[in-house]
Write a protein that holds these residues in place. Sequence first.
Motif, PDB file in Angstrom:
ATOM      1  N   LEU A 173       0.841  -1.487  -0.014  1.00 45.08           N
ATOM      2  CA  LEU A 173      -0.159   0.418   0.133  1.00 45.08           C
ATOM      3  C   LEU A 173       0.814   1.509   0.510  1.00 45.08           C
ATOM      4  O   LEU A 173       0.581   2.376  -0.635  1.00 45.08           O
ATOM      5  N   GLN A 174       1.779   1.223   0.932  1.00 45.10           N
ATOM      6  CA  GLN A 174       2.992   2.281   0.998  1.00 45.10           C
ATOM      7  C   GLN A 174       3.711   2.872  -0.492  1.00 45.10           C
ATOM      8  O   GLN A 174       3.916   3.833  -0.746  1.00 45.10           O
ATOM      9  N   THR A 177       1.588   4.147  -3.225  1.00 42.45           N
ATOM     10  CA  THR A 177       1.009   5.464  -2.623  1.00 42.45           C
ATOM     11  C   THR A 177       1.985   6.257  -3.083  1.00 42.45           C
ATOM     12  O   THR A 177       1.796   7.251  -3.316  1.00 42.45           O
ATOM     13  N   LEU A 178       3.053   5.895  -2.663  1.00 43.14           N
ATOM     14  CA  LEU A 178       4.546   6.995  -2.855  1.00 43.14           C
ATOM     15  C   LEU A 178       4.547   6.964  -4.115  1.00 43.14           C
ATOM     16  O   LEU A 178       4.571   7.885  -4.741  1.00 43.14           O
ATOM     17  N   ARG A 181       1.827   9.272  -5.248  1.00 43.31           N
ATOM     18  CA  ARG A 181       1.853  10.713  -4.803  1.00 43.31           C
ATOM     19  C   ARG A 181       3.243  11.332  -5.635  1.00 43.31           C
ATOM     20  O   ARG A 181       2.901  12.347  -5.365  1.00 43.31           O
ATOM     21  N   ILE A 214      -6.536   1.805  -2.379  1.00 39.30           N
ATOM     22  CA  ILE A 214      -5.297   3.200  -3.008  1.00 39.30           C
ATOM     23  C   ILE A 214      -6.411   4.758  -3.188  1.00 39.30           C
ATOM     24  O   ILE A 214      -5.282   5.362  -3.110  1.00 39.30           O
ATOM     25  N   GLY A 216      -8.458   5.918  -1.630  1.00 40.24           N
ATOM     26  CA  GLY A 216      -8.286   6.519   0.002  1.00 40.24           C
ATOM     27  C   GLY A 216      -6.989   7.275   0.152  1.00 40.24           C
ATOM     28  O   GLY A 216      -7.337   7.754   0.647  1.00 40.24           O
ATOM     29  N   SER A 217      -5.845   6.391  -0.079  1.00 41.59           N
ATOM     30  CA  SER A 217      -4.743   6.995   0.113  1.00 41.59           C
ATOM     31  C   SER A 217      -3.618   8.407  -0.826  1.00 41.59           C
ATOM     32  O   SER A 217      -2.704   9.218   0.491  1.00 41.59           O
TER      33      SER A 217
ATOM     34  N   ALA B 195      -6.258  10.376   4.619  1.00 37.41           N
ATOM     35  CA  ALA B 195      -5.932   9.542   3.678  1.00 37.41           C
ATOM     36  C   ALA B 195      -3.847   9.723   3.857  1.00 37.41           C
ATOM     37  O   ALA B 195      -3.649   8.281   3.509  1.00 37.41           O
ATOM     38  N   ILE B 196      -3.321  10.440   4.617  1.00 31.18           N
ATOM     39  CA  ILE B 196      -2.001   9.763   5.192  1.00 31.18           C
ATOM     40  C   ILE B 196      -1.876  10.214   6.905  1.00 31.18           C
ATOM     41  O   ILE B 196      -2.509  11.178   6.893  1.00 31.18           O
ATOM     42  N   PRO B 205       0.738   6.053   4.170  1.00 27.84           N
ATOM     43  CA  PRO B 205      -1.238   5.426   4.714  1.00 27.84           C
ATOM     44  C   PRO B 205      -1.961   5.692   5.891  1.00 27.84           C
ATOM     45  O   PRO B 205      -1.161   5.301   6.325  1.00 27.84           O
ATOM     46  N   GLY B 208      -7.502   6.051   6.093  1.00 27.83           N
ATOM     47  CA  GLY B 208      -8.529   6.337   4.805  1.00 27.83           C
ATOM     48  C   GLY B 208      -8.044   5.078   4.130  1.00 27.83           C
ATOM     49  O   GLY B 208      -8.994   5.285   2.705  1.00 27.83           O
ATOM     50  N   THR B 209      -6.915   5.098   4.051  1.00 29.69           N
ATOM     51  CA  THR B 209      -6.477   3.604   3.186  1.00 29.69           C
ATOM     52  C   THR B 209      -7.642   1.877   4.020  1.00 29.69           C
ATOM     53  O   THR B 209      -8.377   1.594   3.140  1.00 29.69           O
ATOM     54  N   ALA B 212     -11.359   2.947   3.309  1.00 27.95           N
ATOM     55  CA  ALA B 212     -11.792   2.972   1.405  1.00 27.95           C
ATOM     56  C   ALA B 212     -11.341   1.773   1.413  1.00 27.95           C
ATOM     57  O   ALA B 212     -12.993   1.073   1.149  1.00 27.95           O
TER      58      ALA B 212
END
Lengths: 307, 307
Positions: A173-174, A177-178, A181, A214, A216-217, B195-196, B205, B208-209, B212
């Motif tokens: 997830l991290q 997300t990174l 983002r 994802i 969400g993040s 979210a984060i 994350p 919210g992750t 969701a």
Amino acid sequence: MDDTGTDDSRPQFLSSQNAEFLINSVDAFLFDCDGVIWKGDTLIDGVPETLEMLRSKGKKLVFVTNNSTKSRKQYAKKFQTFGISVNEEEIFSSSFAAAAYLKSINFPKEKKVYVIGEEGILEELELVGYTCLGGPEDGNKRIQLNSNFFFEHDKDVGAVVVGLDQYINYYKLQYGTLCIRENSGCLFIATNRDAIGHLTSQEWPGAGTMVAAICGSTQKEPIVVGKPSTFMMDFLLERFQIDTPKMCMVGDRLDTDILFGKNAGCKTLLVFSGVTTTSDLQGPTNSIQPDYYTSTVSDLMQSRLTM
Amino acid sequence: MDDTGTDDSRPQFLSSQNAEFLINSVDAFLFDCDGVIWKGDTLIDGVPETLEMLRSKGKKLVFVTNNSTKSRKQYAKKFQTFGISVNEEEIFSSSFAAAAYLKSINFPKEKKVYVIGEEGILEELELVGYTCLGGPEDGNKRIQLNSNFFFEHDKDVGAVVVGLDQYINYYKLQYGTLCIRENSGCLFIATNRDAIGHLTSQEWPGAGTMVAAICGSTQKEPIVVGKPSTFMMDFLLERFQIDTPKMCMVGDRLDTDILFGKNAGCKTLLVFSGVTTTSDLQGPTNSIQPDYYTSTVSDLMQSRLTM
């Protein structure tokens, strides 16, 4: 009202009469797999005979599945274990759709793809020549959070593909997300957004779960390549050169299969052998109406009775 | 325009003059923690002196955090490690809010709560007398999917509480999903939807992750108990009996902290020591305007200069 027509907005029960009409009026059948052909590892009764009957009538058969855990090759093997002969070229899985989508937009080969998902996505992406990170390999990775820890991610990742992932964890997830983002222009691609799937005879969280996480993040919405998005249909049309009114989409889900078929202008047949019940179809909250509905695909065999 | 007034919709930079006005006009300061008091395990400069100054002026201090991984007791310890003396009663974490919410609706003690989250939620729920399942205990559970496998879940689970969970996995997602989908009347409670979060100096994350993800699998929306939901504020008001215009919410996030304060009618102070930048505040997509903004909480100390 014509009992064989499809203009009427009310769905019609698949009688022997309109089963025959349906078969005669289309050149290709598009089948969802989970809940239509099989449920988890169990074949649904009468499927081999029905497929054989349709092939004997010269119908083109296509298998369109949102389940991204397998590649087309792995699906062909699964059909084989049930004694059904299906060509890889007849299978359109959302894992393949992700690879086909990236190819269609000329996603650069020097960029990498981070995968939150299983083997099927990696196999399809690698077949097209993309370099993948993530997937099963990151399933056992754990994070030890402390103030000195810095999570590195590859700046060359230009797309994150998210599908069903039984091995979802905080590391993935991290990572995803990174990339989305922080890597400029990084694409967020969802194989599909099914809330649940039949991984066994039971319901399990589907790709929609990982995709929502994802969303969400990252607070971003994905490009969806599986059903009900039109990407897969456009691809199919180009490949098979059949007009959509001459196709029938057969599925067990209103919001993916039937919507996918309707969006494209196909005829649609809802079967109750998967997640949808009669009361779901007839309930006040449902706005998606198939042309026909019946218990299982083998009800298409009824048409023989009247011929 | 009155440079100390808060009626003007444009946020004002916290000058020494309006810092003094702000302090004099309120009886209580509500502080977010991550990004305001500390960043991960690092205390933000000038915080102890600022809190001491406010206490010396007789201001009530309240710490309102959406981070559910710790209980109030654990937060009090964290303050202590920074040499700041904060009473448990002054801390309102979203882990506590989840427990307080269930208590406020008289959630039956014979029902169980399934937790997708960390120790803090379990501690707070157990303090109130609820029986919990899940949490860290389920962090190592794996699923071996095969056709004979049947996933059992406890039919007595009447609420699923979802917060930030570094040990999120498919087992927990399935457990929470089954409870919400299959246990009649089962509540879906989110500690928050950030979210984060800053678990280290980096972004990770947030809750919210996970929230969701469960929205994705259940197709349901949660009851949110943390910021910006009004539940925590209603609870605070009842506890402290201070009118909201006499409170100032200090935070680093527009969509949780500042919105939370504004929704309740508090004065609001945005600090740039956390996730929000000046360009986020002034950007065309932002619709949430604090009364004041400044670099860090220690800028409240400026008021001394003019006194």
